[in-house]
Write an enzyme that holds these catalytic residues in place. Sequence first.
Site, PDB file in Angstrom:
ATOM      1  N   ASP A 285      -1.507  -0.872  -6.178  1.00  0.00           N
ATOM      2  CA  ASP A 285      -1.994   0.337  -5.514  1.00  0.00           C
ATOM      3  C   ASP A 285      -2.365   1.364  -6.591  1.00  0.00           C
ATOM      4  O   ASP A 285      -1.496   1.807  -7.357  1.00  0.00           O
ATOM      5  CB  ASP A 285      -0.892   0.885  -4.600  1.00  0.00           C
TER       6      ASP A 285
ATOM      7  N   PHE B   9       0.833  -1.197   0.000  1.00  0.00           N
ATOM      8  CA  PHE B   9       0.000   0.000   0.000  1.00  0.00           C
ATOM      9  C   PHE B   9       0.873   1.255   0.000  1.00  0.00           C
ATOM     10  O   PHE B   9       2.033   1.234   0.425  1.00  0.00           O
ATOM     11  CB  PHE B   9      -0.927   0.011   1.224  1.00  0.00           C
ATOM     12  N   CYS B  10       0.261   2.357  -0.441  1.00  0.00           N
ATOM     13  CA  CYS B  10       0.934   3.650  -0.525  1.00  0.00           C
ATOM     14  C   CYS B  10       1.587   4.018   0.805  1.00  0.00           C
ATOM     15  O   CYS B  10       0.938   3.871   1.842  1.00  0.00           O
ATOM     16  CB  CYS B  10      -0.087   4.715  -0.916  1.00  0.00           C
ATOM     17  N   PRO B  11       2.807   4.514   0.822  1.00  0.00           N
ATOM     18  CA  PRO B  11       3.688   4.763  -0.319  1.00  0.00           C
ATOM     19  C   PRO B  11       4.686   3.634  -0.561  1.00  0.00           C
ATOM     20  O   PRO B  11       5.782   3.885  -1.068  1.00  0.00           O
ATOM     21  CB  PRO B  11       4.415   6.042   0.108  1.00  0.00           C
ATOM     22  N   GLY B  12       4.315   2.405  -0.193  1.00  0.00           N
ATOM     23  CA  GLY B  12       5.247   1.286  -0.290  1.00  0.00           C
ATOM     24  C   GLY B  12       5.864   1.088  -1.667  1.00  0.00           C
ATOM     25  O   GLY B  12       7.096   1.003  -1.785  1.00  0.00           O
TER      26      GLY B  12
END
Lengths: 76, 136
Positions: free
Chosen positions: A40, A13-16
């Site tokens: 994402d 998930f953001c910002p992964g």
Amino acid sequence: MTDKIKVDARGAFCPGPLMEMIAALKHMNVGDEIEIWSSDKGSAKDIPEWVKKVGHELVSNDEREGYWSIVVRKAK
Amino acid sequence: MPDQTPDRPLYILLCSGEHEKVQMAAMMASVAAVSNRAVEVFVSMNAIFAFRKDAAADQRYRGGDFSKILKDKKAPDALTLFEQGKELGDLKVWACSMALDVLHWEMENLAPGIFNEPLGLTKFLSDAEQGQFVTL
């Protein structure tokens, strides 16, 4: 001869996905490309925006089945 | 052409220990720092407990409905995001010296690899005058 690195960040998930891509870019040579897969939705816009801001090159940004394939060339 | 205009530094005053706010601070700080923007985070009040060394995730992050979702979905860990921001960008994280004093904590009580050093609020506010200021 340039290299192309693939990073599968699907499920992150953001910002992964962005952070994974930046971490990989750090160890690449100028001219090398990275292809990142992200499920994402925000990455499809966030990664091109980041690339534009910091001065790398967006090679492609394609939606696949349930994820995006984004290719970036390290420019500096 | 990349935007060569330097961005104003981003200053984040993180006081809340709510998971959702700690998470947003970590997201903002890490993304801004890797986007060629200088970022400084001042951690005080209940937020300092989220940075306690060796705390289990359930103890470290306490929040509302969205906190549960963040944990269930395994969203990026906030402390990991701070670490990545420091490693990949220009991010400084300060521990409020008052908070450490009242808790009788030293830097050794905080998760390693995140904080630069203790700092007073006066110095942080003075440095932040020329930047964009966000409170969480």
